[in-house]
Design a protein around this motif. Structure first.
Motif, short mmCIF file in Angstrom:
data_model
loop_
_atom_site.label_atom_id
_atom_site.label_comp_id
_atom_site.label_asym_id
_atom_site.label_seq_id
_atom_site.Cartn_x
_atom_site.Cartn_y
_atom_site.Cartn_z
N ARG A 114 0.83 -1.20 0.00
CA ARG A 114 0.00 0.00 0.00
C ARG A 114 0.86 1.25 0.00
NH1 ARG A 114 -4.39 0.06 4.60
NH2 ARG A 114 -4.96 1.96 3.45
N PHE A 115 1.96 1.21 0.74
CA PHE A 115 2.87 2.36 0.82
C PHE A 115 3.54 2.62 -0.53
CE2 PHE A 115 7.15 4.10 1.72
CZ PHE A 115 6.77 5.31 2.29
N TRP A 116 4.07 1.58 -1.16
CA TRP A 116 4.74 1.77 -2.46
C TRP A 116 3.74 2.23 -3.53
CZ3 TRP A 116 9.15 2.52 -0.91
CH2 TRP A 116 9.93 1.62 -0.20
N ALA A 117 2.52 1.75 -3.44
CA ALA A 117 1.51 2.12 -4.44
C ALA A 117 0.99 3.54 -4.24
CB ALA A 117 0.34 1.13 -4.38
N ASP A 118 0.96 4.01 -2.99
CA ASP A 118 0.41 5.33 -2.71
C ASP A 118 1.19 5.98 -1.56
OD1 ASP A 118 -1.15 7.59 -2.54
OD2 ASP A 118 -2.88 6.59 -1.65
N PRO A 119 2.45 6.39 -1.80
CA PRO A 119 3.27 6.91 -0.71
C PRO A 119 2.78 8.23 -0.15
CG PRO A 119 4.34 7.23 -2.85
CD PRO A 119 3.14 6.35 -3.09
N VAL A 120 1.94 8.94 -0.89
CA VAL A 120 1.39 10.20 -0.40
C VAL A 120 0.13 9.96 0.43
CG1 VAL A 120 0.37 12.40 -1.08
CG2 VAL A 120 2.37 11.52 -2.30
N GLY A 121 -0.74 9.10 -0.07
CA GLY A 121 -2.03 8.89 0.58
C GLY A 121 -2.00 7.90 1.73
N TYR A 122 -1.05 6.94 1.69
CA TYR A 122 -1.00 5.93 2.75
C TYR A 122 0.07 6.29 3.77
CZ TYR A 122 -0.31 1.61 5.30
OH TYR A 122 -0.18 0.70 6.32
N THR A 123 -0.32 6.42 5.03
CA THR A 123 0.61 6.72 6.11
C THR A 123 0.82 5.47 6.95
OG1 THR A 123 -0.16 9.02 6.20
CG2 THR A 123 1.03 8.18 8.13
N LEU A 176 7.48 11.07 -6.44
CA LEU A 176 8.76 11.37 -5.82
C LEU A 176 9.63 10.13 -5.58
CD1 LEU A 176 7.91 14.18 -3.24
CD2 LEU A 176 8.76 14.38 -5.58
N LEU A 177 9.01 8.98 -5.37
CA LEU A 177 9.80 7.77 -5.15
C LEU A 177 10.56 7.33 -6.40
CD1 LEU A 177 7.59 5.52 -2.82
CD2 LEU A 177 9.62 6.86 -2.23
N PHE A 178 10.21 7.92 -7.56
CA PHE A 178 10.96 7.62 -8.78
C PHE A 178 12.31 8.35 -8.80
CE2 PHE A 178 6.52 7.10 -10.72
CZ PHE A 178 6.52 5.73 -10.48
N LEU A 179 12.52 9.28 -7.87
CA LEU A 179 13.81 9.93 -7.73
C LEU A 179 14.71 9.06 -6.86
CD1 LEU A 179 12.89 13.69 -7.06
CD2 LEU A 179 14.25 12.83 -8.98
N GLU A 180 15.73 8.49 -7.43
CA GLU A 180 16.68 7.69 -6.66
C GLU A 180 17.60 8.61 -5.87
OE1 GLU A 180 17.10 4.39 -6.44
OE2 GLU A 180 15.63 3.68 -7.91
N VAL A 181 17.71 8.38 -4.57
CA VAL A 181 18.60 9.19 -3.71
C VAL A 181 19.43 8.24 -2.85
CG1 VAL A 181 18.74 11.11 -2.07
CG2 VAL A 181 16.82 10.99 -3.67
N PRO A 182 20.48 7.66 -3.41
CA PRO A 182 21.30 6.70 -2.64
C PRO A 182 22.12 7.40 -1.57
CG PRO A 182 22.29 7.13 -4.77
CD PRO A 182 20.96 7.83 -4.78
#
Length: 207
Positions: A114-123, A176-182
């Motif tokens: 649920r988090f990966w699918a909707d990182p903004v809406g799911y807390t 935003l999760l499509f931005l890789e920030v290693p």
């Protein structure tokens, strides 16, 4: 501004533009896991990662998250360079609530999906809502824009960096999760001296 053979951006003082560099902390003790308010320290390798990322840079000020994985390095860097540094709570990482300190494979797959699918809406249970992270990160960004330092370095976390870069690029929060920030990822944003909006100069790099 010019570019070296290694691809490093050389900032021209003559152009009058200002620059903000965003650095994520390096590898942290305890391995990869949901780590927001859990205050683990850098590993020796994490310290080296950050030193390598900043090897060719120069700054007028350092701003840091209060987390030890950011603040300890920031304090050491500022002392070595003889520049001021400030600790801003607004750029701390998101509190992941019940997920704090857990690796991805320790979280129920239904919740994680649920988090990966909707990182903004799911807390996650007990976590800071995304909107709160976004709001305080942008408060910090506006403070940075009000500073008159030519070259600022912000040492912070993946979540904050994604919010700030997404804001600069006009990205929807859902992407935003499509931005890789290693670990030890370094990004540079230009603040025009006269006309125009902030722009992304560089992000990350293959090491």
């Amino acid at each position: 501004m010019s570019v070296t053979r290694a691809g490093t951006v050389v900032m021209s003082e003559a152009c009058g533009d200002r620059f903000v560099d965003l650095l994520r902390h390096g590898d942290t003790r305890g391995g990869v896991r949901f780590r927001g308010v859990q205050d683990d320290q850098l590993t020796a390798d994490g310290w080296r990662q950050m030193q390598t990322a900043l090897a060719d840079g120069a700054w007028d000020q350092v701003v840091t998250s209060p987390a030890r994985r950011c603040a300890a390095f920031a304090e050491d860097l500022a002392e070595r360079l003889g520049i001021p540094h400030e600790v801003w709570p607004e750029v701390g990482e998101r509190d992941f609530g019940a997920w704090e300190g857990q690796a991805a494979d320790e979280i129920p797959i239904e919740e994680l999906s649920r988090f990966w699918a909707d990182p903004v809406g799911y807390t996650p249970p007990g976590a800071e809502p995304f909107q709160a992270l976004q709001a305080r990160s942008l408060v910090a960004w506006r403070r940075l824009l009000e500073h008159d330092a030519k070259r600022s370095l912000l040492i912070t976390h993946g979540g904050v960096i994604r919010v700030l870069l997404g804001h600069v690029l006009g990205m929807p929060a859902s992407h935003l999760l499509f931005l890789e920030v290693p670990h030890a990822c370094l990004s540079r944003v230009r603040i025009p001296a006269r006309v125009g909006e902030p722009s992304l100069v560089s992000h990350g790099g293959i090491r």
